[in-house]
Enzyme design. Sequence first.
Site, PDB file in Angstrom:
ATOM      1  CB  THR A  95      -9.621  17.338  -9.654  1.00  0.00           C
ATOM      2  OG1 THR A  95      -8.902  16.199  -9.276  1.00  0.00           O
ATOM      3  CG2 THR A  95      -8.862  18.501 -10.072  1.00  0.00           C
ATOM      4  CE  LYS A 170      -5.619  15.938  -9.482  1.00  0.00           C
ATOM      5  NZ  LYS A 170      -4.720  14.951  -9.829  1.00  0.00           N
ATOM      6  CE  LYS A 238     -12.553  17.860 -13.715  1.00  0.00           C
ATOM      7  NZ  LYS A 238     -11.847  17.379 -12.409  1.00  0.00           N
TER       8      LYS A 238
HETATM    9  N1  LIG Z   1      -9.545   8.940 -13.040  1.00  0.00           N
HETATM   10  C1  LIG Z   1      -8.082   9.770 -12.479  1.00  0.00           C
HETATM   11  O1  LIG Z   1      -7.302   9.027 -12.828  1.00  0.00           O
HETATM   12  C2  LIG Z   1      -8.283  10.437 -11.421  1.00  0.00           C
HETATM   13  C3  LIG Z   1      -9.442  11.250 -11.437  1.00  0.00           C
HETATM   14  N2  LIG Z   1      -9.433  12.606 -10.637  1.00  0.00           N
HETATM   15  C4  LIG Z   1     -10.417  13.328 -10.305  1.00  0.00           C
HETATM   16  O2  LIG Z   1     -11.588  12.624  -9.461  1.00  0.00           O
HETATM   17  C5  LIG Z   1     -12.761  12.901  -9.741  1.00  0.00           C
HETATM   18  C6  LIG Z   1     -13.465  11.593 -10.257  1.00  0.00           C
HETATM   19  O3  LIG Z   1     -12.792  11.034 -11.344  1.00  0.00           O
HETATM   20  P1  LIG Z   1     -13.187   9.786 -11.930  1.00  0.00           P
HETATM   21  O4  LIG Z   1     -13.675   8.823 -10.925  1.00  0.00           O
HETATM   22  O5  LIG Z   1     -12.087   9.343 -12.994  1.00  0.00           O
HETATM   23  O6  LIG Z   1     -14.573  10.141 -12.780  1.00  0.00           O
HETATM   24  P2  LIG Z   1     -15.632   9.244 -13.403  1.00  0.00           P
HETATM   25  O7  LIG Z   1     -16.243  10.076 -14.330  1.00  0.00           O
HETATM   26  O8  LIG Z   1     -15.373   8.006 -13.666  1.00  0.00           O
HETATM   27  O9  LIG Z   1     -16.780   9.223 -12.257  1.00  0.00           O
HETATM   28  C7  LIG Z   1     -17.619  10.426 -12.007  1.00  0.00           C
HETATM   29  C8  LIG Z   1     -18.435  10.440 -10.739  1.00  0.00           C
HETATM   30  O10 LIG Z   1     -19.015  11.459 -10.581  1.00  0.00           O
HETATM   31  C9  LIG Z   1     -20.787  11.642 -10.492  1.00  0.00           C
HETATM   32  N3  LIG Z   1     -21.095  12.781 -10.977  1.00  0.00           N
HETATM   33  C10 LIG Z   1     -20.937  13.261 -12.168  1.00  0.00           C
HETATM   34  N4  LIG Z   1     -21.849  14.325 -12.374  1.00  0.00           N
HETATM   35  C11 LIG Z   1     -22.547  14.382 -11.119  1.00  0.00           C
HETATM   36  C12 LIG Z   1     -23.691  15.185 -10.621  1.00  0.00           C
HETATM   37  N5  LIG Z   1     -24.184  16.217 -11.336  1.00  0.00           N
HETATM   38  N6  LIG Z   1     -24.225  14.868  -9.329  1.00  0.00           N
HETATM   39  C13 LIG Z   1     -23.605  13.818  -8.736  1.00  0.00           C
HETATM   40  N7  LIG Z   1     -22.785  12.939  -9.039  1.00  0.00           N
HETATM   41  C14 LIG Z   1     -22.382  13.393 -10.578  1.00  0.00           C
HETATM   42  C15 LIG Z   1     -20.883  10.269 -11.462  1.00  0.00           C
HETATM   43  O11 LIG Z   1     -21.972   9.649 -11.247  1.00  0.00           O
HETATM   44  P3  LIG Z   1     -22.562   8.740 -12.235  1.00  0.00           P
HETATM   45  O12 LIG Z   1     -21.827   7.340 -12.114  1.00  0.00           O
HETATM   46  O13 LIG Z   1     -23.930   8.790 -12.054  1.00  0.00           O
HETATM   47  O14 LIG Z   1     -22.435   9.457 -13.720  1.00  0.00           O
HETATM   48  C16 LIG Z   1     -19.426   9.593 -11.034  1.00  0.00           C
HETATM   49  O15 LIG Z   1     -19.744   8.797  -9.493  1.00  0.00           O
HETATM   50  C17 LIG Z   1     -12.879  13.946 -10.983  1.00  0.00           C
HETATM   51  O16 LIG Z   1     -12.755  15.256 -10.320  1.00  0.00           O
HETATM   52  C18 LIG Z   1     -11.429  13.851 -11.575  1.00  0.00           C
HETATM   53  O17 LIG Z   1     -10.530  15.116 -11.949  1.00  0.00           O
HETATM   54  C19 LIG Z   1      -8.431  12.803  -9.788  1.00  0.00           C
HETATM   55  C20 LIG Z   1      -7.250  11.757  -9.790  1.00  0.00           C
HETATM   56  C21 LIG Z   1      -7.040  10.741 -10.689  1.00  0.00           C
HETATM   57  O1  LIG Z   2      -6.254  13.761 -11.895  1.00  0.00           O
HETATM   58  C1  LIG Z   2      -5.754  12.869 -12.329  1.00  0.00           C
HETATM   59  C2  LIG Z   2      -4.129  12.219 -12.168  1.00  0.00           C
HETATM   60  C3  LIG Z   2      -3.868  11.015 -12.894  1.00  0.00           C
HETATM   61  C4  LIG Z   2      -2.626  10.955 -12.354  1.00  0.00           C
HETATM   62  O2  LIG Z   2      -2.071  11.532 -11.321  1.00  0.00           O
HETATM   63  O3  LIG Z   2      -1.899   9.706 -13.027  1.00  0.00           O
END
Ligand SMILES: NC(=O)C1=CN([C@@H]2O[C@H](COP(=O)(O)OP(=O)(O)OC[C@H]3O[C@@H](n4cnc5c(N)ncnc54)[C@H](OP(=O)(O)O)[C@@H]3O)[C@@H](O)[C@H]2O)C=CC1
Ligand SMILES: O=CCCC(=O)O
Length: 292
Positions: A95, A170, A238
Site C-alpha cells: 500500500t 486502496k 501511514k
Molecule cells: N496487515 C494487513 O492487514 C494488511 C497490510 N497491507 C499492506 O501491505 C504491506 C505489508 O503489510 P504487513 O505484511 O502487514 O507488514 P509487516 O510490517 O508485517 O511487514 C513489512 C515487510 O516490509 C519489509 N520492509 C520494511 N522496510 C523495508 C525496507 N526498507 N526494505 C526492504 N523491506 C522492508 C519488512 O522486512 P523485515 O522483516 O526485514 O522487517 C517486512 O517484510 C503494507 O504496505 C500494508 O499497508 C495491506 C492489506 C492488509
Molecule cells: O490495509 C489493510 C486492510 C485491512 C483490511 O482490509 O481488513
Amino acid sequence: MEVGFLGLGIMGKAMSLNLLRHGFKVTVWNRTLSKCDELVQHGASIGETPAAVVKKCKYTIAILSDPPAALSVVFDKDGILEQINNEKGYIDMSTVDADTSSKISEAITSRGGRFLEAPVSGSKKPAEDGQLVILAAGNKALYDEVLPAFDVLGKKSFFLGEVGNGAKMKLVVNMTMGSMMNAFAEGIMLAGKSGLNPQNLLDVLDLGAMSNPMFKLKGPTILQKNYTPAFPLKHQQKDMRLALALGDENAVPMPVAAAANEAFKKARSLGLGDLDFSAVFETLKPIGPSSS
Ligand SMILES: NC(=O)C1=CN([C@@H]2O[C@H](COP(=O)(O)OP(=O)(O)OC[C@H]3O[C@@H](n4cnc5c(N)ncnc54)[C@H](OP(=O)(O)O)[C@@H]3O)[C@@H](O)[C@H]2O)C=CC1
Ligand SMILES: O=CCCC(=O)O
C-alpha cells in the site's frame, strides 16, 4: 508458474505460503533473511537479494511496509532495476501512494520491464485463506498473465486502468476503514463509560444496518484488549497520512479522516504502532490517577 516473492511480513508470509500450497514454485527474499527459513520448510527457494530473485523469475511480487521500502527494493544496490528486462514482470502489492507507484513504474518500464501495482484489501486471515480483494492497475497483459496467481491469493481482482488508480483506490478504502475504526472505538468507550454493557452495543450494531465483518471481528477483541497485530496500527496511520495527501491534492475536505489520523498518531506516540490498528481504542482512556 514460478514467481519471486519479496517481503515476508504478516501479509507476504501468508500470501507466499498460499502460493506454495497451490503448487506455485516460489523464490522468496526478505530484508531480514532469517524470515525465509519457514518458507523454505514449505518448499520455497531463497534469493539472496531482490535482484537475484528477478534474475531467476519471470514474475516477481512484492508486499512491503511503506513507500520508502517499496522504493528501496527497486532502486537500491542489488535491487530490481539491476535485473529487470523485457522478459520480466514486477507486481507491487504494497500500500503506497500513486506517486511512489508511478516512480517505480517509470523506472521498470524505461528498462523494458512490465509493471503492475496491485494493493490488496483484506488482512491476515483473508491472506491465509486466499480471500483478498486485489486492486490492480498498470500493464493489462501482465495482469492477464498473473491472474492464476491472483486467483489463488484473492476472491476477486479488479483491473482499474492506469498506474496510480490501484494505489488511490486502496487509500480511499483504508481512509474509510480508519475513520470507521475510530467511530467504533468511541462508541464502545462511550457505552462502557455511560453504564451500558459494551457487549450489548456489539449485539445491537450487528443486528442493524451498520453490521459489518470488521465490527464483528474487532469488537470482541477490543473488549478482551487483545491487540495481536493483523493490520499493524503504524501501517493504518501511514495510509491515513497518504489518503489525506490525496485529499489535499484534490481539494477534498476530510475532517473526519483528519481526526482519525490524529488518533492513530497519538496511538503511535504511546508506543502502540506495532499492535493491531484496533489498539487506537487505548487512546480514549483517561490519562492520570482519576479514571472517572
Ligand atoms: N496487515 C494487513 O492487514 C494488511 C497490510 N497491507 C499492506 O501491505 C504491506 C505489508 O503489510 P504487513 O505484511 O502487514 O507488514 P509487516 O510490517 O508485517 O511487514 C513489512 C515487510 O516490509 C519489509 N520492509 C520494511 N522496510 C523495508 C525496507 N526498507 N526494505 C526492504 N523491506 C522492508 C519488512 O522486512 P523485515 O522483516 O526485514 O522487517 C517486512 O517484510 C503494507 O504496505 C500494508 O499497508 C495491506 C492489506 C492488509
Ligand atoms: O490495509 C489493510 C486492510 C485491512 C483490511 O482490509 O481488513
